[in-house]
Design a protein around this motif. Structure first.
Motif, PDB file in Angstrom:
ATOM      1  N   PHE A 154       0.216  -1.346   0.216  1.00  0.00           N
ATOM      2  CA  PHE A 154       0.087  -0.116  -0.358  1.00  0.00           C
ATOM      3  C   PHE A 154       0.987   1.088   0.086  1.00  0.00           C
ATOM      4  O   PHE A 154       2.200   1.603   1.515  1.00  0.00           O
ATOM      5  CB  PHE A 154      -1.309  -0.258   1.554  1.00  0.00           C
ATOM      6  CG  PHE A 154      -1.792   1.439   1.089  1.00  0.00           C
ATOM      7  CD1 PHE A 154      -2.815   1.861   0.611  1.00  0.00           C
ATOM      8  CD2 PHE A 154      -1.217   2.082   2.355  1.00  0.00           C
ATOM      9  CE1 PHE A 154      -3.492   2.678  -0.033  1.00  0.00           C
ATOM     10  CE2 PHE A 154      -2.654   3.677   2.076  1.00  0.00           C
ATOM     11  CZ  PHE A 154      -3.847   2.725   1.841  1.00  0.00           C
ATOM     12  N   GLU A 155       0.840   1.705  -1.300  1.00  0.00           N
ATOM     13  CA  GLU A 155       1.343   3.340  -0.989  1.00  0.00           C
ATOM     14  C   GLU A 155       0.770   4.310  -1.006  1.00  0.00           C
ATOM     15  O   GLU A 155      -0.318   4.103  -2.336  1.00  0.00           O
ATOM     16  CB  GLU A 155       2.700   2.722  -2.281  1.00  0.00           C
ATOM     17  CG  GLU A 155       3.774   1.423  -1.842  1.00  0.00           C
ATOM     18  CD  GLU A 155       4.615   1.145  -1.186  1.00  0.00           C
ATOM     19  OE1 GLU A 155       5.420   3.364  -0.215  1.00  0.00           O
ATOM     20  OE2 GLU A 155       5.202   0.805  -0.444  1.00  0.00           O
ATOM     21  N   ILE A 156       1.211   5.286  -1.134  1.00  0.00           N
ATOM     22  CA  ILE A 156       0.873   6.974  -0.840  1.00  0.00           C
ATOM     23  C   ILE A 156       1.863   7.731  -1.623  1.00  0.00           C
ATOM     24  O   ILE A 156       3.802   7.746  -1.204  1.00  0.00           O
ATOM     25  CB  ILE A 156       0.299   7.546  -0.218  1.00  0.00           C
ATOM     26  CG1 ILE A 156      -0.448   6.615   0.177  1.00  0.00           C
ATOM     27  CG2 ILE A 156      -0.570   8.777   0.068  1.00  0.00           C
ATOM     28  CD1 ILE A 156      -1.398   6.509   2.312  1.00  0.00           C
ATOM     29  N   VAL A 157       2.012   8.422  -2.868  1.00  0.00           N
ATOM     30  CA  VAL A 157       2.624   9.585  -2.854  1.00  0.00           C
ATOM     31  C   VAL A 157       1.638  10.881  -3.472  1.00  0.00           C
ATOM     32  O   VAL A 157       0.853  10.352  -3.507  1.00  0.00           O
ATOM     33  CB  VAL A 157       3.514   9.537  -4.681  1.00  0.00           C
ATOM     34  CG1 VAL A 157       3.135  10.378  -5.552  1.00  0.00           C
ATOM     35  CG2 VAL A 157       4.748   8.431  -4.471  1.00  0.00           C
ATOM     36  N   GLU A 158       2.667  11.728  -3.369  1.00  0.00           N
ATOM     37  CA  GLU A 158       1.740  13.616  -3.371  1.00  0.00           C
ATOM     38  C   GLU A 158       2.993  14.122  -4.399  1.00  0.00           C
ATOM     39  O   GLU A 158       3.594  14.182  -4.152  1.00  0.00           O
ATOM     40  CB  GLU A 158       1.473  13.951  -1.804  1.00  0.00           C
ATOM     41  CG  GLU A 158       0.603  13.234  -0.789  1.00  0.00           C
ATOM     42  CD  GLU A 158       0.669  13.789   0.312  1.00  0.00           C
ATOM     43  OE1 GLU A 158       0.084  14.884   0.695  1.00  0.00           O
ATOM     44  OE2 GLU A 158       1.135  12.933   1.691  1.00  0.00           O
ATOM     45  N   GLY A 159       2.075  14.980  -4.749  1.00  0.00           N
ATOM     46  CA  GLY A 159       2.881  16.009  -5.107  1.00  0.00           C
ATOM     47  C   GLY A 159       1.789  16.728  -5.825  1.00  0.00           C
ATOM     48  O   GLY A 159       0.610  17.319  -5.347  1.00  0.00           O
ATOM     49  N   ASP A 160       2.528  18.105  -6.367  1.00  0.00           N
ATOM     50  CA  ASP A 160       2.053  19.292  -7.237  1.00  0.00           C
ATOM     51  C   ASP A 160       0.727  18.403  -8.184  1.00  0.00           C
ATOM     52  O   ASP A 160      -0.218  18.961  -8.538  1.00  0.00           O
ATOM     53  CB  ASP A 160       2.528  20.326  -8.495  1.00  0.00           C
ATOM     54  CG  ASP A 160       3.140  21.229  -7.074  1.00  0.00           C
ATOM     55  OD1 ASP A 160       2.706  21.305  -6.123  1.00  0.00           O
ATOM     56  OD2 ASP A 160       4.748  21.977  -7.635  1.00  0.00           O
ATOM     57  N   ALA A 161       0.830  17.115  -9.115  1.00  0.00           N
ATOM     58  CA  ALA A 161       0.040  16.734  -9.543  1.00  0.00           C
ATOM     59  C   ALA A 161       0.914  15.029  -9.623  1.00  0.00           C
ATOM     60  O   ALA A 161       2.317  14.921  -9.466  1.00  0.00           O
ATOM     61  CB  ALA A 161       0.022  16.947 -11.022  1.00  0.00           C
TER      62      ALA A 161
END
Length: 275
Positions: free
Chosen positions: A142-149
Protein backbone atom coordinates in the motif's frame (compact mmCIF):
# COMPACT_ATOMS: atom_id res chain seq x y z
CA UNK A 1 -19.40 -23.26 29.66
CA UNK A 2 -17.56 -19.96 29.91
CA UNK A 3 -14.96 -19.35 27.22
CA UNK A 4 -12.14 -17.03 28.24
CA UNK A 5 -10.63 -14.27 26.10
CA UNK A 6 -7.26 -16.05 26.33
CA UNK A 7 -8.78 -19.21 24.81
CA UNK A 8 -10.41 -17.22 22.03
CA UNK A 9 -7.12 -15.47 21.28
CA UNK A 10 -5.24 -18.79 21.27
CA UNK A 11 -7.63 -20.25 18.69
CA UNK A 12 -7.37 -17.08 16.63
CA UNK A 13 -3.57 -17.35 16.62
CA UNK A 14 -3.85 -21.00 15.55
CA UNK A 15 -6.28 -20.41 12.72
CA UNK A 16 -6.29 -16.75 11.69
CA UNK A 17 -10.08 -16.69 12.05
CA UNK A 18 -11.98 -13.73 13.51
CA UNK A 19 -12.53 -13.29 17.25
CA UNK A 20 -16.29 -13.84 17.10
CA UNK A 21 -15.91 -16.90 14.86
CA UNK A 22 -13.38 -18.36 17.30
CA UNK A 23 -15.62 -17.69 20.28
CA UNK A 24 -18.62 -19.30 18.58
CA UNK A 25 -16.55 -22.31 17.52
CA UNK A 26 -15.14 -22.84 21.02
CA UNK A 27 -18.59 -22.48 22.56
CA UNK A 28 -20.03 -24.99 20.10
CA UNK A 29 -17.11 -27.35 20.77
CA UNK A 30 -17.49 -26.91 24.54
CA UNK A 31 -13.90 -25.69 24.84
CA UNK A 32 -12.34 -28.52 22.82
CA UNK A 33 -9.71 -26.88 20.58
CA UNK A 34 -9.52 -29.73 18.06
CA UNK A 35 -13.28 -29.74 17.59
CA UNK A 36 -13.27 -25.93 17.35
CA UNK A 37 -10.65 -26.06 14.62
CA UNK A 38 -12.77 -28.60 12.71
CA UNK A 39 -15.80 -26.34 13.04
CA UNK A 40 -13.81 -23.44 11.61
CA UNK A 41 -12.43 -25.61 8.83
CA UNK A 42 -15.95 -26.51 7.77
CA UNK A 43 -16.64 -22.78 7.45
CA UNK A 44 -13.49 -22.24 5.41
CA UNK A 45 -11.79 -20.25 8.16
CA UNK A 46 -8.90 -22.69 8.69
CA UNK A 47 -7.69 -22.23 5.12
CA UNK A 48 -5.83 -19.06 6.02
CA UNK A 49 -3.66 -20.81 8.57
CA UNK A 50 -3.12 -23.96 6.55
CA UNK A 51 -1.87 -21.89 3.60
CA UNK A 52 0.09 -19.36 5.65
CA UNK A 53 3.42 -20.54 4.26
CA UNK A 54 2.27 -20.44 0.64
CA UNK A 55 3.74 -17.77 -1.62
CA UNK A 56 1.47 -15.19 -3.23
CA UNK A 57 3.20 -14.50 -6.55
CA UNK A 58 0.07 -13.57 -8.49
CA UNK A 59 -2.49 -10.86 -7.94
CA UNK A 60 -3.68 -7.48 -9.11
CA UNK A 61 -2.61 -3.87 -8.60
CA UNK A 62 -5.12 -1.03 -8.34
CA UNK A 63 -4.52 2.72 -8.17
CA UNK A 64 -6.54 5.80 -7.37
CA UNK A 65 -5.95 9.56 -7.15
CA UNK A 66 -7.86 12.19 -5.21
CA UNK A 67 -10.12 14.67 -7.02
CA UNK A 68 -7.44 17.32 -7.61
CA UNK A 69 -4.81 14.67 -8.49
CA UNK A 70 -2.35 15.82 -5.82
CA UNK A 71 -2.34 12.50 -3.99
CA UNK A 72 -2.15 8.98 -5.41
CA UNK A 73 -2.73 5.58 -3.83
CA UNK A 74 -1.60 2.12 -4.93
CA UNK A 75 -2.64 -1.23 -3.46
CA UNK A 76 -1.63 -4.75 -4.45
CA UNK A 77 -3.82 -7.69 -3.51
CA UNK A 78 -1.99 -10.95 -4.04
CA UNK A 79 -2.93 -14.62 -4.30
CA UNK A 80 -1.38 -17.90 -5.44
CA UNK A 81 -2.58 -18.40 -9.02
CA UNK A 82 -3.14 -16.30 -12.12
CA UNK A 83 -6.59 -17.88 -12.47
CA UNK A 84 -7.76 -16.27 -9.23
CA UNK A 85 -5.93 -12.99 -9.92
CA UNK A 86 -7.92 -12.47 -13.11
CA UNK A 87 -11.25 -13.28 -11.47
CA UNK A 88 -13.63 -10.32 -11.64
CA UNK A 89 -14.67 -10.71 -8.00
CA UNK A 90 -11.02 -10.68 -6.86
CA UNK A 91 -10.24 -7.49 -8.81
CA UNK A 92 -13.44 -5.87 -7.53
CA UNK A 93 -12.45 -6.75 -3.96
CA UNK A 94 -9.05 -5.09 -4.47
CA UNK A 95 -10.74 -1.91 -5.69
CA UNK A 96 -13.16 -1.96 -2.76
CA UNK A 97 -10.25 -2.25 -0.30
CA UNK A 98 -8.46 0.68 -1.94
CA UNK A 99 -11.60 2.84 -1.93
CA UNK A 100 -12.09 2.07 1.75
CA UNK A 101 -8.46 2.86 2.57
CA UNK A 102 -8.66 6.22 0.80
CA UNK A 103 -12.02 7.09 2.36
CA UNK A 104 -10.76 6.33 5.88
CA UNK A 105 -7.33 7.98 5.39
CA UNK A 106 -5.42 4.77 6.10
CA UNK A 107 -1.65 5.15 5.84
CA UNK A 108 -0.45 1.53 6.19
CA UNK A 109 -1.48 -2.06 5.55
CA UNK A 110 -1.94 -2.53 9.30
CA UNK A 111 -4.34 0.42 9.39
CA UNK A 112 -6.32 -1.02 6.46
CA UNK A 113 -6.55 -4.40 8.20
CA UNK A 114 -8.19 -2.75 11.21
CA UNK A 115 -10.88 -0.90 9.22
CA UNK A 116 -14.49 -2.09 9.52
CA UNK A 117 -15.85 -4.02 6.54
CA UNK A 118 -19.56 -4.83 6.84
CA UNK A 119 -19.77 -6.62 10.20
CA UNK A 120 -16.09 -7.67 10.11
CA UNK A 121 -12.71 -6.00 9.91
CA UNK A 122 -10.82 -5.90 6.61
CA UNK A 123 -8.40 -8.52 7.94
CA UNK A 124 -11.29 -10.84 8.81
CA UNK A 125 -12.84 -10.19 5.39
CA UNK A 126 -9.56 -11.18 3.72
CA UNK A 127 -9.53 -14.40 5.78
CA UNK A 128 -13.11 -15.01 4.66
CA UNK A 129 -12.04 -14.45 1.04
CA UNK A 130 -9.18 -16.90 1.54
CA UNK A 131 -11.62 -19.53 2.74
CA UNK A 132 -13.95 -18.82 -0.18
CA UNK A 133 -11.39 -19.05 -2.99
CA UNK A 134 -9.12 -21.63 -1.35
CA UNK A 135 -5.94 -19.59 -1.83
CA UNK A 136 -3.85 -17.44 0.45
CA UNK A 137 -4.84 -13.82 -0.08
CA UNK A 138 -3.13 -10.74 1.31
CA UNK A 139 -2.53 -7.03 0.83
CA UNK A 140 1.15 -7.00 -0.12
CA UNK A 141 1.67 -3.30 -0.78
CA UNK A 142 0.00 0.00 0.00
CA UNK A 143 1.76 3.14 -1.23
CA UNK A 144 0.92 6.84 -1.16
CA UNK A 145 2.57 9.52 -3.31
CA UNK A 146 1.92 13.26 -3.11
CA UNK A 147 2.88 16.09 -5.47
CA UNK A 148 1.68 19.13 -7.39
CA UNK A 149 0.21 16.49 -9.71
CA UNK A 150 0.17 12.71 -9.31
CA UNK A 151 -0.24 10.33 -12.24
CA UNK A 152 -0.74 6.58 -12.03
CA UNK A 153 -0.01 3.80 -14.49
CA UNK A 154 -0.84 0.10 -14.45
CA UNK A 155 0.83 -2.21 -16.96
CA UNK A 156 -1.49 -4.26 -19.17
CA UNK A 157 -0.93 -7.45 -17.17
CA UNK A 158 -2.22 -5.76 -14.01
CA UNK A 159 0.83 -6.87 -12.03
CA UNK A 160 3.00 -3.75 -12.28
CA UNK A 161 1.89 -0.33 -11.07
CA UNK A 162 3.50 3.10 -10.79
CA UNK A 163 2.67 6.37 -9.03
CA UNK A 164 4.55 9.52 -10.08
CA UNK A 165 4.54 12.77 -8.12
CA UNK A 166 5.33 15.81 -10.27
CA UNK A 167 6.67 19.16 -9.04
CA UNK A 168 6.12 22.60 -10.63
CA UNK A 169 3.18 21.23 -12.62
CA UNK A 170 1.47 24.03 -14.52
CA UNK A 171 -1.60 23.09 -16.54
CA UNK A 172 -2.45 19.55 -17.60
CA UNK A 173 0.67 17.40 -17.33
CA UNK A 174 -1.14 14.06 -17.36
CA UNK A 175 0.38 12.91 -20.65
CA UNK A 176 3.92 13.77 -19.51
CA UNK A 177 3.27 12.04 -16.19
CA UNK A 178 2.07 8.93 -18.01
CA UNK A 179 5.22 8.93 -20.17
CA UNK A 180 7.39 9.11 -17.05
CA UNK A 181 5.35 6.42 -15.30
CA UNK A 182 5.86 4.11 -18.28
CA UNK A 183 9.58 4.93 -18.19
CA UNK A 184 9.69 3.88 -14.53
CA UNK A 185 7.78 0.69 -15.32
CA UNK A 186 10.20 -0.22 -18.10
CA UNK A 187 13.54 0.95 -16.68
CA UNK A 188 13.03 0.45 -12.92
CA UNK A 189 15.18 3.36 -11.65
CA UNK A 190 16.49 3.16 -8.08
CA UNK A 191 15.79 6.82 -7.23
CA UNK A 192 14.64 10.14 -8.67
CA UNK A 193 18.22 11.48 -8.83
CA UNK A 194 21.65 10.71 -7.38
CA UNK A 195 20.80 12.44 -4.09
CA UNK A 196 18.10 9.84 -3.51
CA UNK A 197 20.34 6.80 -3.93
CA UNK A 198 20.94 4.91 -0.71
CA UNK A 199 24.42 5.51 0.72
CA UNK A 200 25.04 1.77 1.07
CA UNK A 201 24.30 1.27 -2.63
CA UNK A 202 26.66 4.13 -3.55
CA UNK A 203 29.49 2.64 -1.48
CA UNK A 204 28.90 -0.78 -3.01
CA UNK A 205 29.12 0.65 -6.53
CA UNK A 206 32.38 2.41 -5.66
CA UNK A 207 33.90 -0.78 -4.25
CA UNK A 208 32.77 -2.82 -7.26
CA UNK A 209 34.23 -0.18 -9.56
CA UNK A 210 37.58 -0.32 -7.77
CA UNK A 211 37.72 -4.11 -7.90
CA UNK A 212 36.87 -4.13 -11.61
CA UNK A 213 39.64 -1.61 -12.31
CA UNK A 214 42.09 -3.54 -10.15
CA UNK A 215 41.24 -6.76 -12.01
CA UNK A 216 41.95 -4.95 -15.27
CA UNK A 217 45.43 -4.14 -13.99
CA UNK A 218 44.90 -0.42 -13.44
CA UNK A 219 47.36 1.29 -11.04
CA UNK A 220 46.20 1.68 -7.43
CA UNK A 221 46.40 5.48 -7.52
CA UNK A 222 43.87 5.49 -10.40
CA UNK A 223 41.28 3.22 -8.79
CA UNK A 224 39.33 5.93 -6.98
CA UNK A 225 39.03 8.10 -10.09
CA UNK A 226 37.99 5.16 -12.26
CA UNK A 227 35.43 4.02 -9.67
CA UNK A 228 33.90 7.51 -9.54
CA UNK A 229 33.59 7.47 -13.32
CA UNK A 230 31.75 4.16 -13.12
CA UNK A 231 29.54 5.59 -10.36
CA UNK A 232 28.53 8.51 -12.59
CA UNK A 233 27.60 6.01 -15.29
CA UNK A 234 25.53 4.13 -12.71
CA UNK A 235 23.68 7.36 -11.84
CA UNK A 236 23.02 8.05 -15.51
CA UNK A 237 21.57 4.61 -16.14
CA UNK A 238 19.74 4.06 -12.85
CA UNK A 239 18.36 7.38 -11.60
CA UNK A 240 15.16 8.55 -13.23
CA UNK A 241 15.92 12.15 -14.17
CA UNK A 242 19.29 11.19 -15.69
CA UNK A 243 17.99 8.25 -17.71
CA UNK A 244 17.59 8.53 -21.46
CA UNK A 245 13.91 8.97 -22.33
CA UNK A 246 12.79 5.68 -23.89
CA UNK A 247 10.61 7.49 -26.44
CA UNK A 248 13.44 9.83 -27.49
CA UNK A 249 16.98 8.78 -26.55
CA UNK A 250 18.35 12.22 -27.44
CA UNK A 251 16.82 13.57 -24.21
CA UNK A 252 17.04 12.68 -20.55
CA UNK A 253 13.84 12.51 -18.53
CA UNK A 254 14.83 15.82 -16.89
CA UNK A 255 15.19 17.48 -20.32
CA UNK A 256 11.94 15.98 -21.58
CA UNK A 257 9.95 17.29 -18.61
CA UNK A 258 11.54 20.73 -18.76
CA UNK A 259 10.58 20.86 -22.43
CA UNK A 260 6.95 20.06 -21.59
CA UNK A 261 6.76 22.84 -18.99
CA UNK A 262 9.65 24.94 -17.68
CA UNK A 263 10.77 23.62 -14.29
CA UNK A 264 8.55 20.52 -14.40
CA UNK A 265 10.25 17.64 -12.61
CA UNK A 266 9.61 14.53 -10.50
CA UNK A 267 9.42 14.85 -6.72
CA UNK A 268 8.87 11.15 -5.92
CA UNK A 269 7.62 7.86 -7.33
CA UNK A 270 6.67 4.33 -6.32
CA UNK A 271 6.96 1.25 -8.53
CA UNK A 272 5.42 -2.02 -7.37
CA UNK A 273 5.55 -5.34 -9.22
CA UNK A 274 3.92 -8.65 -8.30
CA UNK A 275 5.83 -11.89 -8.85
Amino acid sequence: MAITAQEVNKLRQMTGAGMMDCKKALTEAEGDFEKAVDILRKKGQKVSASRADRETKEGTIVTKTNTDQTKGFLLSLTCETDFVAKNEEFVSFANTLLDLAVEKNATSIEAIHALPFDTLTVQEKIIEMTGKIGEKTEISHFEIVEGDAVVSYIHSNGKLGVLVGLKNANGDVTEAGKDVAMQIAAMNPVAVDKDGVDATMVQREIEVGKEQARAEGKPEEMLEKIAMGKLNKFYKENTLLSQAFVKDNSKTIAQYLDGVSKGLTVSSFKRIAIG
